[in-house]
Design a protein around this motif. Structure first.
Motif, short mmCIF file in Angstrom:
data_model
loop_
_atom_site.label_atom_id
_atom_site.label_comp_id
_atom_site.label_asym_id
_atom_site.label_seq_id
_atom_site.Cartn_x
_atom_site.Cartn_y
_atom_site.Cartn_z
N GLN A 173 -4.81 0.40 7.17
CA GLN A 173 -3.52 0.93 7.59
C GLN A 173 -2.46 0.73 6.50
N THR A 174 -2.49 -0.42 5.86
CA THR A 174 -1.50 -0.68 4.80
C THR A 174 -1.76 0.22 3.59
N LYS A 175 -3.03 0.46 3.27
CA LYS A 175 -3.35 1.39 2.17
C LYS A 175 -2.91 2.81 2.53
N ALA A 191 -0.51 3.61 4.57
CA ALA A 191 0.95 3.62 4.53
C ALA A 191 1.45 3.80 3.09
N GLY A 192 0.80 3.13 2.15
CA GLY A 192 1.15 3.30 0.74
C GLY A 192 0.95 4.73 0.29
N ASP A 193 -0.18 5.34 0.70
CA ASP A 193 -0.43 6.75 0.39
C ASP A 193 0.68 7.63 0.95
N TYR A 210 -11.03 2.39 2.58
CA TYR A 210 -10.66 1.83 3.87
C TYR A 210 -9.61 2.66 4.59
N VAL A 211 -9.12 3.75 3.96
CA VAL A 211 -8.18 4.61 4.68
C VAL A 211 -8.93 5.55 5.62
N VAL A 233 -6.05 -3.20 9.86
CA VAL A 233 -4.76 -3.43 9.20
C VAL A 233 -4.85 -3.18 7.70
N TYR A 234 -5.90 -3.65 7.06
CA TYR A 234 -6.04 -3.45 5.61
C TYR A 234 -6.00 -1.96 5.28
#
Length: 181
Positions: free
Chosen positions: A24-26, A28-30, A1-2, A21-22
């Motif tokens: 985007q959060t992944k 951001a973690g990367d 999903y990235v 958003v899902y």
């Protein structure tokens, strides 16, 4: 999903392009992890393990004689938690170069409808009990997070590091056998 799913495959060095958003959060973690000098980022798709998941749902539907309509325009590969753990252990044990690795099952990519048909067949049911529908048709009138149509992650870097993920057919058959045990 990235990734937005517009490319045929998504290599480790592709710039992220999440649709929602899902993702985007992944992403951001990367980004946070990537600034640590010694790190591994392991990207997976369509994760299957303990608890509720797509394969368990399809096996249950097959057992009950339900003929589902399943999305046929999203393509990717399943990632089994057992194989993800083995791949991570391999990276750590061999001291593979730090960085990002794609880790899914091996074999030709499939649609969700193809996976469902495989589950039906391996469960002793008819493949044609599964009907393919587009993502647009499946989610018509429903609130749904955007999903990439293509989630294929090439395995070249993981394989070059010496880890060979199981073929999707073997992994799925093993998983289903474990459900019946």
């Amino acid at each position: 999903y990235v990734f937005d799913g517009t490319r045929e495959v998504h290599p480790e060095d592709e710039p992220v392009s999440p649709l929602g958003v899902y993702g985007q959060t992944k992403a951001a973690g990367d980004a946070v992890v990537s600034v640590v000098p010694r790190h591994y980022i392991v990207r997976t798709s369509w994760v299957i393990g303990e608890g509720n998941n797509f394969v368990r749902t399809m096996a249950s539907l097959a057992e009950r004689g339900v003929n589902p309509a399943v999305v046929n325009d999203q393509v990717g590969r399943l990632s089994f938690t057992e194989d993800i753990a083995a791949g991570i252990r391999h990276l750590l044990a061999t001291g593979a170069p730090f960085g990002t690795y794609n880790l899914t099952s091996d074999g030709e990519p499939q649609s969700w409808a193809d996976v469902a048909a495989d589950v039906y067949e391996l469960s002793g049911n008819r493949r044609d009990a599964v009907t393919g529908v587009s993502t647009e048709e499946y989610f018509r009138g429903k609130e749904a997070a955007p999903r990439p149509l293509n989630s294929v992650l090439p395995l070249d870097k993981t394989q070059a590091a010496g880890f060979q993920p199981r073929h999707r057919k073997e992994a799925l058959a093993d998983y289903l056998a474990g459900l019946q045990a």
